[in-house]
Design an enzyme around this catalytic site. Structure first.
Site, PDB file in Angstrom:
ATOM      1  N   ASP A   8      23.584  51.709  -8.172  1.00 32.83           N
ATOM      2  CA  ASP A   8      24.312  51.510  -6.739  1.00 32.83           C
ATOM      3  C   ASP A   8      25.712  50.770  -6.614  1.00 32.83           C
ATOM      4  O   ASP A   8      26.046  51.003  -5.449  1.00 32.83           O
ATOM      5  CB  ASP A   8      23.526  50.737  -5.522  1.00 32.83           C
ATOM      6  CG  ASP A   8      22.097  51.398  -5.111  1.00 32.83           C
ATOM      7  OD1 ASP A   8      22.243  52.921  -4.805  1.00 32.83           O
ATOM      8  OD2 ASP A   8      21.132  50.600  -4.981  1.00 32.83           O
ATOM      9  N   ASP A  58      19.432  60.178  -4.689  1.00 36.57           N
ATOM     10  CA  ASP A  58      19.836  59.118  -4.318  1.00 36.57           C
ATOM     11  C   ASP A  58      21.167  58.882  -5.359  1.00 36.57           C
ATOM     12  O   ASP A  58      22.457  58.733  -4.775  1.00 36.57           O
ATOM     13  CB  ASP A  58      20.103  57.220  -3.963  1.00 36.57           C
ATOM     14  CG  ASP A  58      18.774  57.875  -2.887  1.00 36.57           C
ATOM     15  OD1 ASP A  58      17.452  58.616  -3.403  1.00 36.57           O
ATOM     16  OD2 ASP A  58      18.062  56.719  -2.637  1.00 36.57           O
TER      17      ASP A  58
HETATM   18  N1  GLY Z   1      19.249  54.844  -1.643  1.00 40.26           N
HETATM   19  C1  GLY Z   1      18.216  54.219  -1.065  1.00 40.26           C
HETATM   20  C2  GLY Z   1      18.091  55.092   0.335  1.00 40.26           C
HETATM   21  O1  GLY Z   1      18.314  55.638   0.893  1.00 40.26           O
HETATM   22  O2  GLY Z   1      16.608  53.876   1.479  1.00 40.26           O
END
Ligand code: GLY
Length: 407
Positions: free
Chosen positions: A125, A185
């Site tokens: 992330d 994601d």
């Molecule tokens: N990347 C985590 C979410 O979208 O909850």
């Protein structure tokens, strides 16, 4: 004139005076609303940070507002949380929108707490945390220290690349379920890598980003252009072992925010590479979303397109804001459907303003209500969440820039 007439005249005159002095019906101004809310958010966060510092709390410092719980409590998180870059990002967007030094000072302050994440190699992330905070800051003020922090972060992120698989590893948790999980994601974190190649001239970051995007293109999508959430690869051979969900309703369902991340991710990847395959995928995802029978008339998706209790299911406003922001960018990249994409994004923003804003002065300064973080875990259902606000602000700025360009 008798007393009654005098009294009646006095009342009429007072009433006339009151009505003529009263402020005419003030038109709602979204920029003023956002400014008011974000000042509340800054206050709330600063108070909590100062309280922790004054208490000489040895625990992790919680620095970024993330969400409001279903019980109405503010959830403020440490920099290691994947959402920590969004609040500073909102402040940078306010600085960009207003040019007011108040926002510059606050953006710098909240961004400074995220720097330590440049060392954190335990998550994919990095892009969310560093690009939304330092990335926006660097774009706006060109601070060379911000550039160094971003390059350091990109170097840390690429340590998660596996040659055999051809992609970055997303998560380290749930090792009993997955050997090498890659989530849709993760497309969002590639923006930092594309930037790093532009900044340094070193193509390593670009090559990794393209390899990751190409693999996502091949393995994450179903024939209807909806995407799986988690693909689990064999880290030695690169073979697909499982196609799962984590935050969606079922392995074969279409989790709304996952569709949004994929859409935004491929619009961004097309901007960065010019690869037509990415553009085509983005447009096919848009068709999946906007032609879906379960998309409500106001274009704000339920948290999963296949959630079993539709229409009695929570919405996910964050999916709508991510999609709206990417639609504005997509509208600048195509000819024939440009008007449709722009108009659809405008409709989403109009509906958000009409039906989903926080009541002014409430929700600890969050802008929007009704986002859903992790429904299967009963966590953050239909509540204000920071990334919905971030992409809402980004969408408003993109809309304004497109419209200024046209005038
Ligand atoms: N990347 C985590 C979410 O979208 O909850």
């Amino acid at each position: 004139m008798n007393l009654k007439s005098i009294l009646s005249l006095a009342i009429t005159a007072t009433l006339f005076l009151f009505l003529s002095c009263a402020e005419p019906n003030k038109k709602f101004n979204i920029k003023e609303f956002i400014s008011h809310q974000l000042r509340i958010g800054v206050n709330e966060a600063e108070t909590r940070i100062n309280d922790q510092l004054a208490a000489d709390d040895q625990g992790e410092l919680r620095v970024s507002p993330r969400s409001v719980s279903e019980e109405g409590e503010l959830n403020i998180v440490p920099s290691r949380d994947w959402t920590s870059g969004f609040f500073p990002g909102n402040l940078w967007y306010m600085y960009e929108w207003t040019g007011d030094d108040f926002w510059l000072e606050k953006a710098k302050y909240f961004t400074s707490y995220i720097e330590q994440e440049k060392y954190n190699d335990r998550t994919h992330d990095m892009g969310f945390k560093i690009y939304c905070s330092f990335g926006n800051g660097y774009r706006l003020i060109n601070d060379p220290q911000y550039r160094d922090i971003m390059i350091h972060s990109a170097n840390t992120l690429i340590t998660r690349f596996n040659e055999a698989v051809g992609s970055l590893r997303s998560w380290d948790h749930n090792r009993d379920k997955w050997d090498f999980p890659v989530i849709i994601d993760n497309m969002m974190n590639l923006e930092l890598l594309f930037w790093a190649t532009r900044a340094t001239g070193d193509s390593t970051y670009y090559d990794i980003a393209v390899s990751h995007a190409d693999l996502t293109l091949r393995e994450h999508f179903r024939p209807d252009a909806s995407s799986y959430h988690v693909i689990d690869f064999n880290p030695e051979t690169g073979e697909v072992q499982n196609r799962h969900t984590h935050q969606g309703y079922a392995h074969e369902s279409a989790w709304a925010r996952g569709q949004a991340w994929g859409f935004y991710g491929f619009v961004m990847a097309y901007r960065e590479t010019g690869s037509k395959a990415y553009l085509e995928k983005a447009e096919r995802i848009a068709s999946f979303v906007f032609e879906h029978p379960n998309l409500p008339a106001d274009l704000i998706p339920y948290w999963d397109f296949n959630a079993p209790g539709i229409p009695d299911e929570p919405r996910d406003v964050s999916a709508a804001t991510i999609i709206a922001s990417a639609l504005y960018e997509l509208s600048t990249m195509v000819n024939e459907k440009s008007g449709f994409y722009k108009k659809t994004a405008d409709t989403i923003l109009d509906n958000l303003e009409a039906y989903y804003l926080s009541p002014e002065g409430e929700n600890y300064g969050f802008l929007l209500t009704q986002s859903t973080g992790h429904a299967p875990h009963g966590y953050e259902r239909a509540v204000p969440i920071i990334y919905a606000d971030y992409y809402y602000l980004e969408a408003l700025l993109r809309k304004s820039s497109i419209e200024r360009g046209r005038n």
